[in-house]
Design an enzyme around this catalytic site. Sequence first.
Site, PDB file in Angstrom:
ATOM      1  N   GLU A 198      -3.323 -37.025 -42.592  1.00 17.22           N
ATOM      2  CA  GLU A 198      -4.736 -37.346 -42.636  1.00 17.22           C
ATOM      3  C   GLU A 198      -4.696 -38.677 -42.995  1.00 17.22           C
ATOM      4  O   GLU A 198      -3.756 -39.265 -43.866  1.00 17.22           O
ATOM      5  CB  GLU A 198      -5.586 -36.609 -43.675  1.00 17.22           C
ATOM      6  CG  GLU A 198      -5.569 -34.918 -43.280  1.00 17.22           C
ATOM      7  CD  GLU A 198      -6.176 -33.971 -44.421  1.00 17.22           C
ATOM      8  OE1 GLU A 198      -6.767 -34.809 -45.481  1.00 17.22           O
ATOM      9  OE2 GLU A 198      -6.504 -33.021 -44.156  1.00 17.22           O
ATOM     10  N   HIS A 209     -11.885 -33.607 -43.376  1.00 21.87           N
ATOM     11  CA  HIS A 209     -11.456 -33.005 -44.760  1.00 21.87           C
ATOM     12  C   HIS A 209     -13.153 -33.274 -45.522  1.00 21.87           C
ATOM     13  O   HIS A 209     -12.819 -34.096 -46.740  1.00 21.87           O
ATOM     14  CB  HIS A 209     -10.240 -33.841 -45.562  1.00 21.87           C
ATOM     15  CG  HIS A 209      -9.619 -33.087 -46.620  1.00 21.87           C
ATOM     16  ND1 HIS A 209      -8.434 -33.074 -46.768  1.00 21.87           N
ATOM     17  CD2 HIS A 209     -10.184 -32.189 -47.394  1.00 21.87           C
ATOM     18  CE1 HIS A 209      -7.994 -32.274 -47.629  1.00 21.87           C
ATOM     19  NE2 HIS A 209      -9.117 -31.809 -48.261  1.00 21.87           N
ATOM     20  N   ARG A 215      -5.367 -25.973 -46.178  1.00 20.17           N
ATOM     21  CA  ARG A 215      -4.687 -26.880 -46.117  1.00 20.17           C
ATOM     22  C   ARG A 215      -3.957 -27.019 -44.683  1.00 20.17           C
ATOM     23  O   ARG A 215      -3.821 -26.192 -43.933  1.00 20.17           O
ATOM     24  CB  ARG A 215      -3.222 -26.608 -47.038  1.00 20.17           C
ATOM     25  CG  ARG A 215      -3.462 -26.940 -48.575  1.00 20.17           C
ATOM     26  CD  ARG A 215      -3.635 -28.548 -48.525  1.00 20.17           C
ATOM     27  NE  ARG A 215      -3.889 -28.834 -50.020  1.00 20.17           N
ATOM     28  CZ  ARG A 215      -5.474 -29.049 -50.470  1.00 20.17           C
ATOM     29  NH1 ARG A 215      -6.304 -29.000 -49.662  1.00 20.17           N
ATOM     30  NH2 ARG A 215      -5.632 -29.510 -51.890  1.00 20.17           N
TER      31      ARG A 215
END
Length: 326
Positions: free
Chosen positions: A263, A282, A234
């Site tokens: 993000e 990601h 994370r």
Amino acid sequence: MRVVVTDYTFPALSAEEAAARAAGAEFAAFQCRTGEEVAEAVKGADVAVVQFAPMTRAAIAGLAPNAAVIRYGIGYDNIDLAAANAHGVPAGYVPDYCLDEVADHTTALILSLLRKIPPLDASVRRGEWAAVKIASPLPAYGETTIGLLGLGQIGRAVVKRLAPSGFRFIVADPALDEATAAGLGVERVTADALVARADVLSLHVPATPETTGFVNAERLSRMKRTAVLVNTARGALVDEAALAAALASGTIAGAALDVFTTEPLPADSPLRDAPNLILTPHAAWYSDAAITRLQQLVADDIAAHLAGRPLRRPVPESIAARGGVR
């Protein structure tokens, strides 16, 4: 009844829509980014499915009675779990759809950093041919200590992949007992010892009040100057400005990040100009098979909730009651 997907990165939502339609529910999909957009989209929804958008207190309060929230993914820190708990809204997630993919991605980043692949590649493109000059120091794997913060399913899968190469492993995880550690071939240590001893610090914990900002300027200053950091867990675990400064000053040797506080990564993020840093968008969760698994498991949960059955993997009650991270 109404099913709403707040945001998604998949080519289509066929399985989810089919599950909703089969139960006689309306289906709507959005690409929300802000809490306000989410709250408007899910108003009156019986099932709200969220990927990266924030599921805030206001959004949860606006759901239909007896509604549920389902998260596409392993984590759930974008859901206000305290609000969900207060409103009696069950929150489900999918912690098991991409264990191998994340472990594979983490392992690839670790090995790329240790073998100095990015700087070696860049040197050849500059016209250089000086392996020792660019890669030094480069200890053998048998002389390298992998430190893991957290040893859940993904952390254990990373150890399994790396163990045949002869690495040593140290782990900081309060849930890990000595007998289990011995059976897995890892050494239990404190968080302070982990930071100080690891040649690779790899993060494998959720974002909680205890872990948010774990990698900060003070801890970075206590890492070996030859150490590297890997985060596929994370973004909130890392103080990004402190990491960028540490890389620029040579406080640590390198890092690889797949997750970020915001993000997509903002254009003005200091990480974009930081040296010796691998950035991936990601992507650790991704494979063709993982997408299919994830969407089908969420579709199954949509069908289950609309039929009055419990969610397959609810967020643990103890975590929901504690409130998570918002």
